[in-house]
Motif scaffolding. Sequence first.
Motif, PDB file in Angstrom:
ATOM      1  N   THR A  83      -3.019  -5.186   8.273  1.00 36.38           N
ATOM      2  CA  THR A  83      -3.066  -6.252   7.275  1.00 36.38           C
ATOM      3  C   THR A  83      -1.981  -6.009   6.234  1.00 36.38           C
ATOM      4  O   THR A  83      -1.427  -4.909   6.143  1.00 36.38           O
ATOM      5  CB  THR A  83      -4.429  -6.268   6.560  1.00 36.38           C
ATOM      6  OG1 THR A  83      -4.595  -5.014   5.898  1.00 36.38           O
ATOM      7  CG2 THR A  83      -5.552  -6.477   7.560  1.00 36.38           C
ATOM      8  N   HIS A  84      -1.709  -7.035   5.455  1.00 34.32           N
ATOM      9  CA  HIS A  84      -0.691  -6.931   4.408  1.00 34.32           C
ATOM     10  C   HIS A  84      -1.044  -5.802   3.440  1.00 34.32           C
ATOM     11  O   HIS A  84      -0.190  -5.000   3.061  1.00 34.32           O
ATOM     12  CB  HIS A  84      -0.586  -8.266   3.677  1.00 34.32           C
ATOM     13  CG  HIS A  84       0.311  -8.229   2.477  1.00 34.32           C
ATOM     14  ND1 HIS A  84       1.685  -8.133   2.595  1.00 34.32           N
ATOM     15  CD2 HIS A  84       0.034  -8.222   1.154  1.00 34.32           C
ATOM     16  CE1 HIS A  84       2.203  -8.096   1.380  1.00 34.32           C
ATOM     17  NE2 HIS A  84       1.245  -8.148   0.484  1.00 34.32           N
ATOM     18  N   THR A  85      -2.336  -5.730   3.049  1.00 28.07           N
ATOM     19  CA  THR A  85      -2.746  -4.718   2.072  1.00 28.07           C
ATOM     20  C   THR A  85      -2.602  -3.309   2.629  1.00 28.07           C
ATOM     21  O   THR A  85      -2.091  -2.413   1.952  1.00 28.07           O
ATOM     22  CB  THR A  85      -4.199  -4.965   1.629  1.00 28.07           C
ATOM     23  OG1 THR A  85      -4.301  -6.317   1.189  1.00 28.07           O
ATOM     24  CG2 THR A  85      -4.601  -4.027   0.520  1.00 28.07           C
ATOM     25  N   MET A  87      -0.584  -2.342   4.984  1.00 25.57           N
ATOM     26  CA  MET A  87       0.845  -2.067   5.114  1.00 25.57           C
ATOM     27  C   MET A  87       1.444  -1.725   3.753  1.00 25.57           C
ATOM     28  O   MET A  87       2.221  -0.777   3.620  1.00 25.57           O
ATOM     29  CB  MET A  87       1.519  -3.314   5.705  1.00 25.57           C
ATOM     30  CG  MET A  87       2.902  -3.064   6.224  1.00 25.57           C
ATOM     31  SD  MET A  87       2.879  -1.873   7.573  1.00 25.57           S
ATOM     32  CE  MET A  87       4.639  -1.606   7.737  1.00 25.57           C
ATOM     33  N   GLN A  88       1.052  -2.484   2.715  1.00 30.30           N
ATOM     34  CA  GLN A  88       1.597  -2.230   1.386  1.00 30.30           C
ATOM     35  C   GLN A  88       1.121  -0.884   0.844  1.00 30.30           C
ATOM     36  O   GLN A  88       1.852  -0.210   0.121  1.00 30.30           O
ATOM     37  CB  GLN A  88       1.218  -3.366   0.416  1.00 30.30           C
ATOM     38  CG  GLN A  88       2.043  -4.628   0.626  1.00 30.30           C
ATOM     39  CD  GLN A  88       3.542  -4.393   0.488  1.00 30.30           C
ATOM     40  OE1 GLN A  88       3.991  -3.541  -0.276  1.00 30.30           O
ATOM     41  NE2 GLN A  88       4.338  -5.126   1.245  1.00 30.30           N
ATOM     42  N   THR A  89      -0.105  -0.482   1.199  1.00 30.32           N
ATOM     43  CA  THR A  89      -0.594   0.831   0.764  1.00 30.32           C
ATOM     44  C   THR A  89       0.267   1.927   1.388  1.00 30.32           C
ATOM     45  O   THR A  89       0.690   2.867   0.714  1.00 30.32           O
ATOM     46  CB  THR A  89      -2.073   1.008   1.178  1.00 30.32           C
ATOM     47  OG1 THR A  89      -2.804  -0.137   0.751  1.00 30.32           O
ATOM     48  CG2 THR A  89      -2.664   2.255   0.559  1.00 30.32           C
ATOM     49  N   PRO A 311       9.719  -5.337  -4.518  1.00 32.77           N
ATOM     50  CA  PRO A 311       9.315  -6.727  -4.225  1.00 32.77           C
ATOM     51  C   PRO A 311       7.809  -6.943  -4.342  1.00 32.77           C
ATOM     52  O   PRO A 311       7.360  -7.945  -4.889  1.00 32.77           O
ATOM     53  CB  PRO A 311       9.793  -6.955  -2.787  1.00 32.77           C
ATOM     54  CG  PRO A 311      10.874  -5.964  -2.592  1.00 32.77           C
ATOM     55  CD  PRO A 311      10.481  -4.774  -3.402  1.00 32.77           C
ATOM     56  N   GLU A 312       7.028  -5.983  -3.839  1.00 32.39           N
ATOM     57  CA  GLU A 312       5.575  -6.123  -3.912  1.00 32.39           C
ATOM     58  C   GLU A 312       5.123  -6.173  -5.377  1.00 32.39           C
ATOM     59  O   GLU A 312       4.281  -6.982  -5.752  1.00 32.39           O
ATOM     60  CB  GLU A 312       4.907  -4.952  -3.181  1.00 32.39           C
ATOM     61  CG  GLU A 312       3.403  -4.890  -3.279  1.00 32.39           C
ATOM     62  CD  GLU A 312       2.703  -6.060  -2.596  1.00 32.39           C
ATOM     63  OE1 GLU A 312       3.339  -6.712  -1.735  1.00 32.39           O
ATOM     64  OE2 GLU A 312       1.540  -6.328  -2.934  1.00 32.39           O
ATOM     65  N   MET A 313       5.729  -5.309  -6.204  1.00 36.77           N
ATOM     66  CA  MET A 313       5.350  -5.275  -7.611  1.00 36.77           C
ATOM     67  C   MET A 313       5.723  -6.582  -8.307  1.00 36.77           C
ATOM     68  O   MET A 313       4.975  -7.117  -9.116  1.00 36.77           O
ATOM     69  CB  MET A 313       6.031  -4.104  -8.312  1.00 36.77           C
ATOM     70  CG  MET A 313       5.573  -3.906  -9.732  1.00 36.77           C
ATOM     71  SD  MET A 313       6.711  -2.879 -10.650  1.00 36.77           S
ATOM     72  CE  MET A 313       8.150  -3.929 -10.743  1.00 36.77           C
ATOM     73  N   PHE A 315       6.394  -9.691  -6.898  1.00 34.68           N
ATOM     74  CA  PHE A 315       5.902 -10.969  -6.397  1.00 34.68           C
ATOM     75  C   PHE A 315       4.393 -11.020  -6.201  1.00 34.68           C
ATOM     76  O   PHE A 315       3.817 -12.084  -6.115  1.00 34.68           O
ATOM     77  CB  PHE A 315       6.609 -11.341  -5.087  1.00 34.68           C
ATOM     78  CG  PHE A 315       8.080 -11.553  -5.264  1.00 34.68           C
ATOM     79  CD1 PHE A 315       8.542 -12.563  -6.110  1.00 34.68           C
ATOM     80  CD2 PHE A 315       9.002 -10.755  -4.616  1.00 34.68           C
ATOM     81  CE1 PHE A 315       9.892 -12.768  -6.298  1.00 34.68           C
ATOM     82  CE2 PHE A 315      10.357 -10.952  -4.794  1.00 34.68           C
ATOM     83  CZ  PHE A 315      10.812 -11.955  -5.640  1.00 34.68           C
ATOM     84  N   HIS A 316       3.747  -9.868  -6.056  1.00 37.29           N
ATOM     85  CA  HIS A 316       2.296  -9.877  -5.845  1.00 37.29           C
ATOM     86  C   HIS A 316       1.597  -9.115  -6.965  1.00 37.29           C
ATOM     87  O   HIS A 316       2.195  -8.240  -7.583  1.00 37.29           O
ATOM     88  CB  HIS A 316       1.928  -9.195  -4.519  1.00 37.29           C
ATOM     89  CG  HIS A 316       2.375  -9.956  -3.317  1.00 37.29           C
ATOM     90  ND1 HIS A 316       2.089  -9.561  -2.049  1.00 37.29           N
ATOM     91  CD2 HIS A 316       3.095 -11.094  -3.197  1.00 37.29           C
ATOM     92  CE1 HIS A 316       2.617 -10.416  -1.196  1.00 37.29           C
ATOM     93  NE2 HIS A 316       3.242 -11.353  -1.863  1.00 37.29           N
ATOM     94  N   SER A 317       0.293  -9.433  -7.128  1.00 37.73           N
ATOM     95  CA  SER A 317      -0.456  -8.689  -8.150  1.00 37.73           C
ATOM     96  C   SER A 317      -1.817  -8.227  -7.629  1.00 37.73           C
ATOM     97  O   SER A 317      -2.685  -7.864  -8.409  1.00 37.73           O
ATOM     98  CB  SER A 317      -0.624  -9.550  -9.394  1.00 37.73           C
ATOM     99  OG  SER A 317      -1.155 -10.797  -9.022  1.00 37.73           O
ATOM    100  N   HIS A 318      -1.976  -8.208  -6.289  1.00 38.83           N
ATOM    101  CA  HIS A 318      -3.271  -7.771  -5.733  1.00 38.83           C
ATOM    102  C   HIS A 318      -3.302  -6.247  -5.584  1.00 38.83           C
ATOM    103  O   HIS A 318      -2.255  -5.602  -5.502  1.00 38.83           O
ATOM    104  CB  HIS A 318      -3.477  -8.420  -4.361  1.00 38.83           C
ATOM    105  CG  HIS A 318      -2.393  -8.092  -3.383  1.00 38.83           C
ATOM    106  ND1 HIS A 318      -2.402  -6.957  -2.608  1.00 38.83           N
ATOM    107  CD2 HIS A 318      -1.228  -8.727  -3.094  1.00 38.83           C
ATOM    108  CE1 HIS A 318      -1.308  -6.928  -1.866  1.00 38.83           C
ATOM    109  NE2 HIS A 318      -0.575  -7.982  -2.149  1.00 38.83           N
ATOM    110  N   ASN A 319      -4.511  -5.671  -5.505  1.00 41.32           N
ATOM    111  CA  ASN A 319      -4.738  -4.243  -5.240  1.00 41.32           C
ATOM    112  C   ASN A 319      -3.850  -3.315  -6.071  1.00 41.32           C
ATOM    113  O   ASN A 319      -3.345  -2.315  -5.551  1.00 41.32           O
ATOM    114  CB  ASN A 319      -4.504  -3.918  -3.761  1.00 41.32           C
ATOM    115  CG  ASN A 319      -5.406  -4.713  -2.845  1.00 41.32           C
ATOM    116  OD1 ASN A 319      -5.052  -5.817  -2.450  1.00 41.32           O
ATOM    117  ND2 ASN A 319      -6.564  -4.176  -2.536  1.00 41.32           N
TER     118      ASN A 319
END
Length: 346
Positions: A83-85, A87-89, A311-313, A315-319
Amino acid sequence: MSFRIVVTVVTLLMAGGSLSQGADETVALEAFESDTLSLFKHDDAVTIMADRSQSLIVLIGYCAAIMAASVGGGWLPSIFRLTHTRMQTTISFVGGLMLGIAVFHLLPHSVHGDNSIDDSAWWMMAGILTMFLLIRCFHFHHHGPLEISTAQEDPCAGHDSHDHDHKRSSQALPVIGQPYCHHAHQLSWLGIAIGLSLHTLIDGIALAASVEADAKYPSQMVFYGLGTFLAIMLHKPLDAVSITSLMAGSGWKSRSRFLVNLIFATMCPIGAALFVLGIRQFSGMQDTVVCAVVAFSAGVFLCIALSDLLPEMEFHSHNRFRLTVALTAGVLLAYGITFLEPPHLH
Ligand SMILES: [Zn+2]
Ligand SMILES: [Zn+2]
Ligand SMILES: [Zn+2]
């Protein structure tokens, strides 16, 4: 005499693993052999040879492990639901580790002998800019295509202000089986192939330089350049997942995905072999060259880590808590490795 046999076999293996048996490499190989033979006339020869063969064996082991991790990483999407989460972890942890290795190891290791901190600063800047320009030219380093396998999760869920722009322009974009958010540029196969090959080649060079830099300090720890090795080995599956899921999304068969992934993985031992054979050309100033390459690698690692993390920081704000913990764990692991090294390295 068994050292000589080991070294000769290892050298031939390294040469065999490199691009071709070109004239330059043959010359380098012969130079190395004669170098090796003349060393045996001296008293310390056996010790030096032991160190040299040991570092080559360590390097070959590292390359094999990195290739296995890279090839194995390509299969991950078919085993796990990446999942995206998740992978981002992973990206946060590996990004933190790479940042830590660049700052706590590569940069300090590059400052010794004739090499000043100013020299290291220049080489580090060269590394940052080289990687930055490679990514800008070839757009090869987004681990985005893996989001193909995570269609259930909306990777744009955390978007706020720029969400509307994407939605408005989405109709005009070609559908390539992946979410369009922040990957709106056209993917160029040639660009990705060149970019990823150079990326892995530079990783191989960085690995060999780290091993060479640490091997100067004989110690209990034979795992020279352990930090650099760990960072590359854990980062490679991310690259592999990117390329194989991108290919899967474009309908490539699993056999071709495996082959392409294998070719990318092979660039690592090629890079290492180029460094090992190339460094023999710089007799008298090998130390300076090793220091320069290690400082350059620090810049490369910084750029790669930040290009994964930022980029994750942005554009996204989850987890956010989970990703911060993963990032900190990566940095702490890099710091922890400093305690495994001989004290005079730090
Ligand atoms: Zn270190
Ligand atoms: Zn990468
Ligand atoms: Zn995200």
